[in-house]
Design a protein around this motif. Sequence first.
Motif, PDB file in Angstrom:
ATOM      1  N   GLY A  20      34.976  66.598  79.651  1.00 16.97           N
ATOM      2  CA  GLY A  20      35.071  66.764  81.095  1.00 16.97           C
ATOM      3  C   GLY A  20      33.686  66.734  81.697  1.00 16.97           C
ATOM      4  O   GLY A  20      32.820  65.997  81.228  1.00 16.97           O
ATOM      5  N   ASN A  21      33.451  67.574  82.702  1.00 16.64           N
ATOM      6  CA  ASN A  21      32.145  67.644  83.365  1.00 16.64           C
ATOM      7  C   ASN A  21      31.751  69.093  83.591  1.00 16.64           C
ATOM      8  O   ASN A  21      32.580  69.914  83.978  1.00 16.64           O
ATOM      9  CB  ASN A  21      32.185  66.934  84.728  1.00 16.64           C
ATOM     10  N   ILE A  22      30.469  69.359  83.370  1.00 15.56           N
ATOM     11  CA  ILE A  22      29.888  70.673  83.651  1.00 15.56           C
ATOM     12  C   ILE A  22      28.708  70.438  84.585  1.00 15.56           C
ATOM     13  O   ILE A  22      27.911  69.524  84.368  1.00 15.56           O
ATOM     14  CB  ILE A  22      29.376  71.360  82.368  1.00 15.56           C
ATOM     15  N   ALA A  23      28.597  71.267  85.623  1.00 14.39           N
ATOM     16  CA  ALA A  23      27.428  71.181  86.499  1.00 14.39           C
ATOM     17  C   ALA A  23      26.189  71.424  85.648  1.00 14.39           C
ATOM     18  O   ALA A  23      26.138  72.394  84.907  1.00 14.39           O
ATOM     19  CB  ALA A  23      27.529  72.217  87.609  1.00 14.39           C
ATOM     20  N   PRO A  24      25.193  70.546  85.710  1.00 14.95           N
ATOM     21  CA  PRO A  24      23.996  70.716  84.879  1.00 14.95           C
ATOM     22  C   PRO A  24      23.264  72.018  85.184  1.00 14.95           C
ATOM     23  O   PRO A  24      23.239  72.480  86.332  1.00 14.95           O
ATOM     24  CB  PRO A  24      23.125  69.518  85.255  1.00 14.95           C
ATOM     25  N   GLY A  25      22.693  72.587  84.150  1.00 13.62           N
ATOM     26  CA  GLY A  25      21.914  73.804  84.301  1.00 13.62           C
ATOM     27  C   GLY A  25      21.267  74.190  82.988  1.00 13.62           C
ATOM     28  O   GLY A  25      21.588  73.628  81.944  1.00 13.62           O
ATOM     29  N   PRO A  26      20.384  75.152  83.030  1.00 19.79           N
ATOM     30  CA  PRO A  26      19.676  75.561  81.816  1.00 19.79           C
ATOM     31  C   PRO A  26      20.417  76.662  81.053  1.00 19.79           C
ATOM     32  O   PRO A  26      21.170  77.435  81.638  1.00 19.79           O
ATOM     33  CB  PRO A  26      18.362  76.121  82.379  1.00 19.79           C
ATOM     34  N   ASP A  27      20.213  76.696  79.780  1.00 22.55           N
ATOM     35  CA  ASP A  27      20.593  77.839  78.937  1.00 22.55           C
ATOM     36  C   ASP A  27      22.074  78.209  79.035  1.00 22.55           C
ATOM     37  O   ASP A  27      22.425  79.374  79.151  1.00 22.55           O
ATOM     38  CB  ASP A  27      19.712  79.043  79.297  1.00 22.55           C
ATOM     39  N   TYR A  28      22.953  77.205  78.983  1.00 18.04           N
ATOM     40  CA  TYR A  28      24.385  77.494  78.982  1.00 18.04           C
ATOM     41  C   TYR A  28      24.799  77.990  77.603  1.00 18.04           C
ATOM     42  O   TYR A  28      24.381  77.447  76.587  1.00 18.04           O
ATOM     43  CB  TYR A  28      25.188  76.249  79.337  1.00 18.04           C
ATOM     44  N   GLN A  29      25.634  79.008  77.602  1.00 15.47           N
ATOM     45  CA  GLN A  29      26.124  79.621  76.374  1.00 15.47           C
ATOM     46  C   GLN A  29      27.652  79.620  76.389  1.00 15.47           C
ATOM     47  O   GLN A  29      28.264  79.726  77.446  1.00 15.47           O
ATOM     48  CB  GLN A  29      25.611  81.053  76.239  1.00 15.47           C
TER      49      GLN A  29
ATOM     50  N   GLU B  94      42.072  86.423  67.936  1.00 15.49           N
ATOM     51  CA  GLU B  94      41.750  87.696  68.580  1.00 15.49           C
ATOM     52  C   GLU B  94      41.267  87.518  70.025  1.00 15.49           C
ATOM     53  O   GLU B  94      41.013  88.499  70.706  1.00 15.49           O
ATOM     54  CB  GLU B  94      40.672  88.430  67.779  1.00 15.49           C
ATOM     55  N   PHE B  95      41.137  86.273  70.464  1.00 16.51           N
ATOM     56  CA  PHE B  95      40.617  85.976  71.794  1.00 16.51           C
ATOM     57  C   PHE B  95      41.603  85.078  72.530  1.00 16.51           C
ATOM     58  O   PHE B  95      42.513  84.524  71.925  1.00 16.51           O
ATOM     59  CB  PHE B  95      39.253  85.294  71.687  1.00 16.51           C
ATOM     60  N   ASN B  96      41.424  84.932  73.841  1.00 15.68           N
ATOM     61  CA  ASN B  96      42.307  84.029  74.580  1.00 15.68           C
ATOM     62  C   ASN B  96      41.591  83.157  75.610  1.00 15.68           C
ATOM     63  O   ASN B  96      42.220  82.348  76.262  1.00 15.68           O
ATOM     64  CB  ASN B  96      43.446  84.803  75.246  1.00 15.68           C
ATOM     65  N   THR B  97      40.273  83.327  75.764  1.00 16.27           N
ATOM     66  CA  THR B  97      39.556  82.607  76.819  1.00 16.27           C
ATOM     67  C   THR B  97      38.198  82.113  76.322  1.00 16.27           C
ATOM     68  O   THR B  97      37.491  82.829  75.615  1.00 16.27           O
ATOM     69  CB  THR B  97      39.345  83.531  78.044  1.00 16.27           C
ATOM     70  N   VAL B  98      37.862  80.881  76.723  1.00 13.56           N
ATOM     71  CA  VAL B  98      36.555  80.291  76.463  1.00 13.56           C
ATOM     72  C   VAL B  98      35.759  80.389  77.766  1.00 13.56           C
ATOM     73  O   VAL B  98      36.279  80.058  78.833  1.00 13.56           O
ATOM     74  CB  VAL B  98      36.696  78.810  76.053  1.00 13.56           C
ATOM     75  N   ILE B  99      34.511  80.852  77.679  1.00 18.28           N
ATOM     76  CA  ILE B  99      33.683  81.046  78.876  1.00 18.28           C
ATOM     77  C   ILE B  99      32.363  80.304  78.728  1.00 18.28           C
ATOM     78  O   ILE B  99      31.724  80.364  77.674  1.00 18.28           O
ATOM     79  CB  ILE B  99      33.393  82.545  79.107  1.00 18.28           C
ATOM     80  N   ILE B 100      31.959  79.630  79.805  1.00 23.12           N
ATOM     81  CA  ILE B 100      30.629  79.030  79.880  1.00 23.12           C
ATOM     82  C   ILE B 100      29.804  79.904  80.814  1.00 23.12           C
ATOM     83  O   ILE B 100      30.215  80.197  81.940  1.00 23.12           O
ATOM     84  CB  ILE B 100      30.685  77.582  80.413  1.00 23.12           C
ATOM     85  N   TRP B 101      28.637  80.343  80.327  1.00 27.35           N
ATOM     86  CA  TRP B 101      27.782  81.292  81.034  1.00 27.35           C
ATOM     87  C   TRP B 101      26.344  80.792  81.008  1.00 27.35           C
ATOM     88  O   TRP B 101      25.864  80.306  79.977  1.00 27.35           O
ATOM     89  CB  TRP B 101      27.887  82.649  80.336  1.00 27.35           C
ATOM     90  N   CYS B 102      25.640  80.898  82.115  1.00 27.50           N
ATOM     91  CA  CYS B 102      24.218  80.557  82.170  1.00 27.50           C
ATOM     92  C   CYS B 102      23.425  81.835  81.910  1.00 27.50           C
ATOM     93  O   CYS B 102      23.362  82.722  82.772  1.00 27.50           O
ATOM     94  CB  CYS B 102      23.847  79.961  83.521  1.00 27.50           C
ATOM     95  N   GLU B 103      22.846  81.914  80.731  1.00 27.37           N
ATOM     96  CA  GLU B 103      22.135  83.130  80.318  1.00 27.37           C
ATOM     97  C   GLU B 103      20.862  83.359  81.132  1.00 27.37           C
ATOM     98  O   GLU B 103      20.557  84.480  81.525  1.00 27.37           O
ATOM     99  CB  GLU B 103      21.803  83.036  78.826  1.00 27.37           C
TER     100      GLU B 103
END
Length: 167
Positions: free
Chosen positions: A80-89, A134-143
């Motif tokens: 898909g597409n992710i808005a560009p940015g630094p340090d995505y986790q 044990e989990f149900n969600t995937v998260i993209i986070w900018c650290e």
Amino acid sequence: MRIFKLSICIILTFVLGFISGIYALPIISAPNSPSMLELATATQHTKYKGQFVTTLKDSDLLHFAKGDVSVSNDNIAFKGNIAPGPDYQLYLAKRFIETEADFHTFKGSMAHLGDIKTFDSFIVPIPDAINIEEFNTVIIWCESFGQFISAAQYQSANALPVVKKAI
């Protein structure tokens, strides 16, 4: 007065250039995205699927992901597409998260999987010690900026196993 105007112009140019550089650097330095063959191979043993959408509470014009995510015991693959940015986790959470406040509240119970370096698809391996059940969600986070990007729920909260504690 002329020196003041010139100084303001120089400062504004510097600030705009700096901000543009912060935005452009991750795009310029991003490695190549996985090929279609690599994505197809990574999704062969998919157990769960989810979708990143742009309509979450803390997603916005500059912080979003949109596309399909596949979760297997070995990896998480995204197209898909992710808005560009630094340090995505990439994180796994035991509940659906769609705000920065909720991310901070529940971060201690999340599993950190690794870096995201590309912005149109990725494959992130899942460490052996992590059980996706044990989990149900995937998260993209900018650290770097503490910014929520997006989340995709891959199984319902009711499907999570109940862990009983010994008394």
